[in-house]
Write a protein that holds these residues in place. Structure first.
Motif, PDB file in Angstrom:
ATOM      1  N   THR A 240      63.808 -42.929  19.476  1.00  0.00           N
ATOM      2  CA  THR A 240      64.242 -41.683  20.102  1.00  0.00           C
ATOM      3  C   THR A 240      65.743 -41.556  19.888  1.00  0.00           C
ATOM      4  O   THR A 240      66.453 -42.556  19.775  1.00  0.00           O
ATOM      5  N   ILE A 247      62.140 -37.348  17.416  1.00  0.00           N
ATOM      6  CA  ILE A 247      61.860 -38.776  17.366  1.00  0.00           C
ATOM      7  C   ILE A 247      61.417 -39.108  15.946  1.00  0.00           C
ATOM      8  O   ILE A 247      60.905 -38.258  15.227  1.00  0.00           O
ATOM      9  N   SER A 272      68.227 -37.422  25.829  1.00  0.00           N
ATOM     10  CA  SER A 272      67.386 -38.146  24.874  1.00  0.00           C
ATOM     11  C   SER A 272      65.927 -37.837  25.173  1.00  0.00           C
ATOM     12  O   SER A 272      65.500 -37.944  26.327  1.00  0.00           O
ATOM     13  N   ALA A 275      59.613 -40.603  25.116  1.00  0.00           N
ATOM     14  CA  ALA A 275      58.364 -40.624  24.357  1.00  0.00           C
ATOM     15  C   ALA A 275      57.612 -41.935  24.565  1.00  0.00           C
ATOM     16  O   ALA A 275      58.206 -42.980  24.831  1.00  0.00           O
ATOM     17  N   MET A 286      55.813 -36.758  23.944  1.00  0.00           N
ATOM     18  CA  MET A 286      57.266 -36.662  24.036  1.00  0.00           C
ATOM     19  C   MET A 286      57.671 -35.678  25.117  1.00  0.00           C
ATOM     20  O   MET A 286      57.340 -34.489  25.061  1.00  0.00           O
TER      21      MET A 286
END
Length: 348
Positions: A240, A247, A272, A275, A286
């Motif tokens: 990530t 990602i 960020s 996931a 995600m």
């Protein structure tokens, strides 16, 4: 097996296998396929936290989940009944990156106050068993071995450290470039270290002091890597990326890029994407800045669906239960997801 929130979703036989998600295949087992994924719905929402939930973790049996939040709360959830078992406080040290050990009654976690010590907590009596001191900056990765009492930590102090729960002393340390991130493989035999947002190095746990046995260099990212995870089957590594809605998936054996998955929306430079893999390694979930969950088929790289759980803030945690057909997502609220047909199961 309790017939509460998740009881109807699980086989009544032996311990369920991760690759079958809902248990050993039988009359009551549910296989994770596109139709089931598209039918996931929020079945229960908890609003106990006043600030962001920064980490969650399921125990290996899948019947418990724990969360840590910026309001210093540690909450233990009963996944079978959809209830809160206990609420603990860590006002003195703060809490982040909480992880179950191999015992359902103990966890390790990072600190947000006083120092950057990793703490080993007994949930039974809410007392600390041991402190792991050594990092001089924020811990960015914390990962338990799947097979023994070893765990890895990586920090903004540019070190990767190996620990044993039974000793307060570091078992080994490596100095790395840039912000390091790390993870064990599912068998606990090797670990991967990502550094400088362009290189992944694989180490044999038994001889890590001899250096990596394999290294992958990837195109340098505009933004920093935020986290690194092996797929449950050990065949892939997921990265990530901070400040990106993307990602990346690479082959864990050769480092070959496989997929880049994005929600195609602008992202704050500090956010960020969160996931996780499904336990059978077939899907990636995600969590995005808009509070939605984007789901991809791992084999094809195609997006299956965007799930909307009405989260009011950017998602900070997304995890799929390792044993039950259940997912958790969090911002300040915590949501439990179940397949559509089962959302009318008993939910206290």
């Amino acid at each position: 097996m309790d017939a509460g929130l998740l009881g109807l979703l699980c086989s009544q036989g032996p311990a369920p296998k991760a690759e079958d998600v809902a248990g050993e295949k039988g009359e009551d087992a549910i296989e994770l396929v596109d139709q089931v994924v598209c039918g996931l719905r929020v079945a229960k929402v908890f609003r106990e936290n006043t600030e962001t939930i920064n980490s969650v973790d399921f125990n290996s049996g899948g019947d418990l989940m724990i969360s840590a939040a910026d309001d210093d709360q540690i909450i233990i959830y009963d996944c079978e009944n959809g209830t809160i078992k206990r609420n603990l406080k860590s006002k003195k040290y703060g809490v982040s990156m909480i992880r179950f050990t191999h015992s359902r009654n103990t966890v390790i976690h990072g600190s947000t106050k006083i120092d950057d010590t990793i703490r080993y907590l007994s949930l039974y009596d809410n007392k600390y068993i041991r402190y792991f001191s050594g990092h001089t900056n924020k811990v960015t990765s914390l990962c338990m071995s799947a097979t023994d009492d070893l765990f890895l930590s990586a920090s903004l102090d540019k070190t990767l450290q190996l620990w044993d729960l039974r000793s307060p002393n570091c078992e080994g340390m490596m100095h790395l470039q840039g912000k390091p991130i790390a993870a064990f493989d599912p068998e606990g035999l090797i670990f991967a270290a990502g550094m400088n947002s362009e290189c992944i190095k694989l180490y044999d746990l038994r001889s890590f002091d001899k250096g990596p046995f394999s290294s992958f260099r990837l195109p340098h990212e505009k933004y920093e890597w935020a986290s690194l995870h092996f797929s449950p089957n050990g065949k892939q590594i997921m990265l990530t990326i901070t400040g990106s809605s993307m990602i990346r998936i690479i082959d864990a054996f050769g480092g070959t890029p496989l997929h880049s998955m994005a929600d195609h929306k602008p992202t704050q430079s500090t956010y960020s994407p969160q996931a996780c893999y499904s336990p059978d390694s077939k899907y990636i979930f995600m969590g995005a800045e808009d509070g939605k969950i984007h789901v991809w088929n791992v084999e094809t790289g195609h997006k299956v669906i965007i799930l909307n759980g009405d989260h009011p803030r950017p998602l900070t945690c997304v995890q799929f239960n390792p044993k039950y057909m259940m997912m958790a997502s969090a911002c300040t609220d915590m949501s439990f997801w179940l397949p559509k047909a089962q959302t009318q199961s008993k939910i206290p």
